[in-house]
Design an enzyme around this catalytic site. Structure first.
Site: not given
Length: 121
Positions: A82-83
């Site tokens: 997840c960025v």
């Protein structure tokens, strides 16, 4: 028994809890001892630390980051991070380990909709 398609969501860090190591063990057994498949392994919250290439465990410790990389290479797995969670924790493209890729929650959502089972660690 028919083959099932799994999505694994790893929320535990590489070190400090057993969550990520249990996820790794589960994935390894699922891929080597069954006919099931893994659609995606998504690292979220503190789980993003599993993708940090700067992790440097002691010589007598299990190198979980390298283990994830080897598993991904061996079985052509998607290791998605997840960025937003990664940026908050200092895991950036520049220190992202090989075979890991930064993605958004849309990737997790799509993976969940196309999987038979979702397991969170």
């Amino acid at each position: 028994m028919s083959s099932l398609n799994y999505t694994l969501m790893v929320m535990g860090p590489a070190y400090g809890t057993q969550a990520a190591y249990c996820a790794y063990q589960f994935a390894q057994v699922l891929l080597t001892d069954t006919n099931h498949t893994i659609n995606n392994i998504f690292f979220y919250a503190d789980g993003v630390y599993n993708g940090n290439s700067y992790t440097d465990p002691a010589n007598d410790e299990f190198d979980l980051v390298s283990a994830w990389q080897q598993l991904a290479q061996q079985h052509s797995l998607k290791l998605t991070v997840c960025v937003a969670a990664a940026q908050r924790r200092g895991v950036l493209q520049s220190n992202l380990a090989a075979h890991f890729q930064l993605t958004g929650l849309g990737e997790l959502s799509e993976s969940i909709t196309t999987s038979d089972r979702v397991i969170q660690f």
